[in-house]
Write an enzyme that holds these catalytic residues in place. Structure first.
Site, mmCIF file in Angstrom:
data_model
loop_
_atom_site.group_PDB
_atom_site.id
_atom_site.type_symbol
_atom_site.label_atom_id
_atom_site.label_comp_id
_atom_site.label_asym_id
_atom_site.label_seq_id
_atom_site.Cartn_x
_atom_site.Cartn_y
_atom_site.Cartn_z
ATOM 1 N N ASP A 67 -21.110 -15.010 -59.448
ATOM 2 C CA ASP A 67 -20.574 -14.243 -60.571
ATOM 3 C C ASP A 67 -21.594 -13.241 -61.103
ATOM 4 O O ASP A 67 -22.759 -13.238 -60.697
ATOM 5 C CB ASP A 67 -20.106 -15.194 -61.699
ATOM 6 C CG ASP A 67 -21.103 -16.304 -62.000
ATOM 7 O OD1 ASP A 67 -22.287 -16.156 -61.673
ATOM 8 O OD2 ASP A 67 -20.694 -17.330 -62.560
ATOM 9 N N ASN A 135 -18.312 -27.343 -70.377
ATOM 10 C CA ASN A 135 -16.856 -27.491 -70.444
ATOM 11 C C ASN A 135 -16.227 -27.717 -69.064
ATOM 12 O O ASN A 135 -15.019 -27.624 -68.904
ATOM 13 C CB ASN A 135 -16.232 -26.255 -71.115
ATOM 14 C CG ASN A 135 -16.503 -24.965 -70.347
ATOM 15 O OD1 ASN A 135 -17.073 -24.990 -69.257
ATOM 16 N ND2 ASN A 135 -16.081 -23.838 -70.899
ATOM 17 N N HIS A 137 -16.709 -25.876 -66.348
ATOM 18 C CA HIS A 137 -16.444 -24.681 -65.527
ATOM 19 C C HIS A 137 -17.343 -24.653 -64.292
ATOM 20 O O HIS A 137 -18.409 -25.246 -64.270
ATOM 21 C CB HIS A 137 -16.538 -23.389 -66.349
ATOM 22 C CG HIS A 137 -17.910 -22.919 -66.701
ATOM 23 N ND1 HIS A 137 -18.142 -22.048 -67.747
ATOM 24 C CD2 HIS A 137 -19.133 -23.170 -66.169
ATOM 25 C CE1 HIS A 137 -19.432 -21.777 -67.815
ATOM 26 N NE2 HIS A 137 -20.059 -22.456 -66.881
ATOM 27 N N GLU A 142 -13.169 -20.787 -66.202
ATOM 28 C CA GLU A 142 -13.113 -21.565 -67.433
ATOM 29 C C GLU A 142 -11.929 -22.538 -67.397
ATOM 30 O O GLU A 142 -11.015 -22.382 -66.567
ATOM 31 C CB GLU A 142 -12.978 -20.597 -68.623
ATOM 32 C CG GLU A 142 -14.127 -19.588 -68.747
ATOM 33 C CD GLU A 142 -15.420 -20.189 -69.298
ATOM 34 O OE1 GLU A 142 -15.697 -21.381 -69.079
ATOM 35 O OE2 GLU A 142 -16.175 -19.441 -69.949
#
Ligand code: PGA
Length: 241
Positions: A67, A135, A137, A142
């Site tokens: 990313d 979280n 991810h 996400e």
């Protein structure tokens, strides 16, 4: 999933580097999927050490990064382009044309996304290195992202921006958008190496290991992959038995 619990971050980094070195010993022209963030820094340091000792070479290695932030120029110190060059590429014998990092800036973001996706689909990633978000991810996929998602522009959650604030002067400087490999691209890799360090990751690791495969926890898809190794330090493993 194979789970390795290391005593500490040093050992985690060493164990992870052994996996990468083992691959390069068998396949010097391997294609690696690489991650940024705090977690793989130790792995990259070990790989640089082994390169300097002439244990490994990256001359024929190709890389694809997961990313990149949107809104940051490549030369911005917090871009993942800068990170990868500072943490790894500037210190090894990889050739620039073998490095692939998505570009998150420009007028034609949709086109850049499509191009990166096409490059990924034409390649076979032998080993994908992953961190995991607090979280759950992976990359910047996400919670709630479709498991069928390919490379896309994502709006980062407030939680992810908060977690990444430590690299910037203030929360306002943390980009709101990023370009990321989708989950479908990630799980196309032949082998996956997920690293997690520190107690903040313990709930995400617990969910990964005991939770159901569920789009609310993007990492949970890894349970369907036939070759995943998870390397944890004791703190990240503190909520699993
Ligand atoms: P970290 O990030 O390695 O900086 O904790 C991991 C991630 O968000 O995927």
């Amino acid at each position: 999933m194979k789970i390795i619990i290391a005593q500490d971050y040093q050992e985690l980094s060493e164990r992870a580097s052994q996996i990468v070195i083992g691959l390069l010993a068998n396949k010097p022209d391997a294609t690696l999927g690489l991650a940024t963030g705090s977690t793989p820094v130790g792995l990259y340091q070990k790989l640089i050490e082994k390169y300097k000792k002439q244990v490994i070479s990256f001359e024929k290695v190709k890389t694809f990064n997961l990313d990149e932030y949107c809104e940051l120029a490549q030369e911005h110190p917090q871009s993942y382009y800068s990170y990868m060059h500072h943490q790894l590429f500037n210190h090894i014998d990889i050739t620039e044309e073998n490095i692939n990092i998505p570009r998150g800036i420009g007028d034609e973001l949709t086109l850049l996304c499509r191009e990166y996706n096409e490059k990924l689909k034409a390649a076979t990633i032998d080993l994908q290195v992953l961190g995991i978000g607090n979280n759950g991810h992976i990359g910047f996929n996400e919670p709630g992202t479709s498991f069928d998602q390919e490379t896309f522009i994502v709006e980062l959650t407030p939680e992810t921006r908060e977690a990444n604030k430590r690299f910037f002067n203030s929360i306002d400087e943390v980009p709101r958008y990023a370009i990321t490999m989708g989950i479908k691209n990630i799980i196309a890799a032949n082998k996956i190496l997920l690293l997690a360090s520190g107690v903040a990751k313990a709930p995400a690791i617990k969910e990964l290991i005991y939770g159901k495969i569920n789009e609310k926890t993007p990492a949970s898809i890894l349970k369907k992959h036939p070759d995943v190794t998870v390397v944890l330090d004791r703190e990240a493993a503190s909520m699993i038995k």
